[in-house]
Scaffold this active site. Structure first.
Site, PDB file in Angstrom:
ATOM      1  CD  GLU A 200      -2.698   1.225   2.592  1.00 37.21           C
ATOM      2  OE1 GLU A 200      -2.278   0.621   3.609  1.00 37.21           O
ATOM      3  OE2 GLU A 200      -3.752   1.912   2.598  1.00 37.21           O
ATOM      4  CG  ASP A 278      -8.811   0.332   3.285  1.00 37.00           C
ATOM      5  OD1 ASP A 278      -8.712  -0.596   4.110  1.00 37.00           O
ATOM      6  OD2 ASP A 278      -7.857   1.085   2.997  1.00 37.00           O
TER       7      ASP A 278
END
Ligand code: ADE
Ligand code: ZN
Length: 339
Positions: A200, A278
């Site tokens: 990420e 998320d």
């Protein structure tokens, strides 16, 4: 054929990467803060969203952990999870794999049984009410040490049957998967599925470590795998799924513009990519808004959007017969749209 938003809404979908603490909407945050006597640095719920401007993962996590402070009683975890399930159902989400961060709560003195009990009861209720299936993913906070994660794993064995998988989240850079090798080895021995956030903000090397040292079954995010062509080929070959989160990526600066998002290229290279929200309360959209954002910015075809929905079931921890049943629903929906 209706418009793309109608198509996305109608598609049966699974969500595999959502942090339940990241579904805490400002209104519920305020209600729980008032009930539990927890001070908040905002005057009104409307002020909360204004504070959600992040330059990086660290800035987001500071507010996210602050938000978790209002969750105190078992009924708070129930309310949180119930509200998420209701929203997911309204978007035609049929299966959810919900992550939670036990250490963010136990460190404040909240009993693990209250966290797991509240989340579990709400998901059982959602299954009864909506027919929505669910799994729980217990994530370890990677900024804490491995011994803390191991103690959490030990403790959670009391609730072994309620948790399907373990994961790894929080600040990535400087906290590589290798730090948690023993914890994941133990979790696998206990029969948990395994996932980990990697690539990420951290480098492609962390994705490689998650695969080779932790032997995870899915990578959460994985965007930066694109920096390593051999790794992309390996992901295409092995079909290890990536749970991508477009709006999160945009809001945290992982991509500069949605048009730069790698999901289309990954899909076209044969990677098993999925769309997820998320932390939807923080990033401006639940699952359908994430599908819409990439469909629009990357001009995805309906076949590609349908493939993303199919992938969401394929990449899930559902049993093969359940996967087949839900995938054939996707197929029927996509075919009906063509006629
Ligand atoms: N915890 C909640 N959301 C997260 C994210 N996007 N990355 C790492 N840890 C998280
Ligand atoms: Zn995440």
């Amino acid at each position: 054929m209706g418009n793309v938003a109608t198509f996305i809404h109608g598609l049966p979908k699974a969500e595999l990467h959502v942090h339940v603490e990241g579904t805490l909407e400002p209104k519920l945050m305020f209600d729980l803060a008032a009930k539990n006597g927890v001070p908040l640095p905002y005057a009104r719920p409307e002020d909360v969203q204004k504070a959600y401007s992040f330059r990086c993962l660290r800035e987001f996590l500071d507010l996210y952990y602050q938000g978790t402070g209002v969750l105190v009683e078992e009924s708070d975890f129930f309310a949180l999870s119930q509200a998420y399930a209701k929203r997911a159902h309204a978007q035609n989400v049929r299966h959810v794999e919900v992550s939670f961060d036990p250490q963010a709560h136990t460190a404040r003195g909240v009993p693990l049984a209250a966290v797991i009990g509240g989340l579990h009861s709400a998901l059982v209720e959602a299954n009864r009410q909506y027919g929505m299936s669910w799994k729980l993913i217990m994530c370890f906070l990677r900024h804490l040490d491995a011994a803390d994660a191991m103690a959490t794993l030990d403790h959670a064995l009391e609730h072994r049957d309620l948790i399907s998988a373990v994961g790894l989240d929080s600040s990535e850079v400087g906290n590589p998967p290798s730090k948690f090798r023993q914890v994941f080895k133990r979790a696998k021995r206990e029969g948990y599925h395994t996932v980990a956030h990697a690539g990420e903000e951290g480098p492609a090397k962390y994705v490689r470590e998650a695969l080779t040292l932790l032997c995870v079954e899915r990578i959460d995010h994985g965007n930066r795998a694109t920096e390593d062509a051999a790794l992309i080929a390996q992901l295409a070959d092995s079909r290890v799924p990536l749970t991508l989160c477009p709006l999160s990526n945009l809001r945290l600066g992982v991509v500069e513009r949605m048009a730069d998002h790698p999901i289309r290229e990954m899909l076209e290279k044969g990677l098993l990519v999925t769309v997820n929200s998320d932390d939807p309360a923080y990033f401006g959209g639940y699952l359908n808004e994430n599908y819409q954002a990439v469909a629009e910015a990357l001009n995805l075809s309906r076949d590609q959007i349908g493939q993303l929905a199919r992938n969401s079931f394929l990449a899930s921890f559902l049993r093969p017969t359940e996967k087949e049943r839900l995938i054939s629903e996707v197929d029927r929906f996509v075919s009906a749209d063509r006629t």
